[in-house]
Design an enzyme around this catalytic site. Structure first.
Site, mmCIF file in Angstrom:
data_model
loop_
_atom_site.group_PDB
_atom_site.id
_atom_site.type_symbol
_atom_site.label_atom_id
_atom_site.label_comp_id
_atom_site.label_asym_id
_atom_site.label_seq_id
_atom_site.Cartn_x
_atom_site.Cartn_y
_atom_site.Cartn_z
ATOM 1 N N ASP A 3 0.828 -1.207 0.000
ATOM 2 C CA ASP A 3 0.000 0.000 0.000
ATOM 3 C C ASP A 3 0.865 1.262 0.000
ATOM 4 O O ASP A 3 1.467 1.611 1.007
ATOM 5 C CB ASP A 3 -0.898 -0.011 1.238
ATOM 6 C CG ASP A 3 -1.911 1.115 1.201
ATOM 7 O OD1 ASP A 3 -2.896 0.978 0.463
ATOM 8 O OD2 ASP A 3 -1.692 2.139 1.875
ATOM 9 N N TYR A 11 2.885 9.677 0.173
ATOM 10 C CA TYR A 11 3.897 9.032 1.029
ATOM 11 C C TYR A 11 5.310 9.264 0.471
ATOM 12 O O TYR A 11 6.291 8.911 1.110
ATOM 13 C CB TYR A 11 3.672 7.522 1.150
ATOM 14 C CG TYR A 11 2.340 7.075 1.689
ATOM 15 C CD1 TYR A 11 1.462 7.963 2.305
ATOM 16 C CD2 TYR A 11 1.946 5.745 1.585
ATOM 17 C CE1 TYR A 11 0.227 7.527 2.778
ATOM 18 C CE2 TYR A 11 0.722 5.308 2.067
ATOM 19 C CZ TYR A 11 -0.136 6.206 2.652
ATOM 20 O OH TYR A 11 -1.353 5.759 3.116
ATOM 21 N N LYS A 25 -2.357 5.982 -4.474
ATOM 22 C CA LYS A 25 -3.513 6.852 -4.214
ATOM 23 C C LYS A 25 -3.321 8.231 -4.829
ATOM 24 O O LYS A 25 -2.235 8.804 -4.768
ATOM 25 C CB LYS A 25 -3.730 6.999 -2.700
ATOM 26 C CG LYS A 25 -3.699 5.687 -1.946
ATOM 27 C CD LYS A 25 -4.121 5.814 -0.500
ATOM 28 C CE LYS A 25 -3.838 4.520 0.254
ATOM 29 N NZ LYS A 25 -2.433 4.383 0.695
ATOM 30 N N HIS A 61 -7.353 9.342 -2.443
ATOM 31 C CA HIS A 61 -6.806 9.291 -1.085
ATOM 32 C C HIS A 61 -7.750 9.860 -0.024
ATOM 33 O O HIS A 61 -7.956 9.265 1.024
ATOM 34 C CB HIS A 61 -5.459 10.024 -1.054
ATOM 35 C CG HIS A 61 -4.552 9.564 0.040
ATOM 36 N ND1 HIS A 61 -3.189 9.616 -0.059
ATOM 37 C CD2 HIS A 61 -4.806 9.038 1.259
ATOM 38 C CE1 HIS A 61 -2.643 9.137 1.048
ATOM 39 N NE2 HIS A 61 -3.613 8.786 1.865
#
Ligand code: A2P
Length: 279
Positions: free
Chosen positions: A46, A51, A76, A109
């Site tokens: 994931d 990130y 995302k 997201h």
């Protein structure tokens, strides 16, 4: 090595019952951790644009001995890229950063309702799905109201909704809605990061009774709820432990005692999807 069983998604694709969360792993540390996770048996990874680790995740996948088609890669769409054309553009950037031809599971997201763009983003994702570039499409942090809006505006429901879910915030109503509409739940912060959840007597007692760790009890609780937890760990020993939860079963009383730890204000980061705006 543990390989998790899989769930069948509404679109016919399969999703491992546990995945590897990658936030906040980045750079070489991220590549190493994802590489260890693949070697440990994780088959769902994931990631997210926000990130800042798609490149690190992509490198780990490229170097791994695990075949590409055995790995379910999630990323995302960030809030700043919402809108039809910008979603398509952001998807291309993600594919390039990950070094992948297709993305297995592509999620919005956050809904960012005040921007009012998530339906447009969703239409772009439906297009990407029809082209085969995003094998499955879903959302994250969507409420029942926003899910219903996607369906009424586009006729297409997400296959997955990834939400904050842990013993302090068990999300009973939203999980029931997902179940009624064949949407698979994924749990972010499944171990209740930064809280004392793993020290709760109900969880410690169950860990002693089953001869496992409190972390394994909580992850097994997610699995028995039918939600896919995405634990992050940089530690290879914990990574393996966190995946190794298919050899024991919590009793209905243990399940109930953990769910009862839930609190109305149990969100750990104050991130309410109705007000949160993440760019
Ligand atoms: P570490 O990387 O040192 O293992 P969450 O998944 O809820 O976001 O929590 C992730 C955090 O919990 C990380 O800081 C991780 O640290 C730690 N963690 C991961 N697995 C376990 C476990 N089984 N028991 C306790 N802490 C864990």
């Amino acid at each position: 090595m543990t390989i998790a069983p899989t769930h069948l998604l509404a679109d016919g694709n399969s999703l491992p019952a546990i995945g590897f969360g990658t936030y906040p792993l980045r750079g070489d540390e991220g590549t190493n951790a994802v590489g260890e996770a693949l070697a440990a048996g994780y088959r769902l990874i994931d990631s997210a644009v926000n990130y800042q680790n798609e490149d690190a995740v992509g490198r780990a996948i490229a170097r791994s001995e695990v075949a590409r088609d055995e790995i379910v890669v999630t990323t995302k769409l960030p809030g700043r890229a919402q809108g039809y054309d910008s979603t398509l553009a952001s998807f291309e950037e993600s594919r390039t950063a990950l070094g992948l031809e297709y993305i297995d599971l592509y999620l919005i997201h956050w809904p960012n309702p005040e921007d009012g763009l998530f339906v447009d983003s969703w239409r772009a994702m439906v297009h990407l799905h029809e082209q085969g570039l995003a094998r499955s499409i879903g959302v994250s942090n969507f409420t029942e109201e926003y899910l219903t809006l996607l369906q009424s505006e586009t006729g297409v429901l997400p296959t997955v909704n990834q939400i904050e879910l842990h013993p302090y915030f068990p999300q009973l109503e939203l999980r029931e809605f997902h179940q009624a509409h064949n949407i698979r739940t994924e749990s972010w912060s499944p171990l209740g990061k930064g809280s004392d959840v793993l020290a709760q007597p109900e969880i410690v007692r169950a860990a002693e009774a089953h001869g496992v760790t409190p972390g394994q009890i909580v992850l097994r609780w997610h699995v028995q709820l039918g939600s896919v937890p995405l634990p992050k760990s940089a530690d290879p020993v914990r990574q393996r432990q966190n995946l190794d939860v298919f050899g024991f079963e919590l009793t209905p009383a243990e399940m109930e005692s953990i769910t009862l730890l839930g609190r109305a204000d149990g969100r750990l980061f104050g991130a309410d999807p109705v007000t949160h705006n993440e760019q």
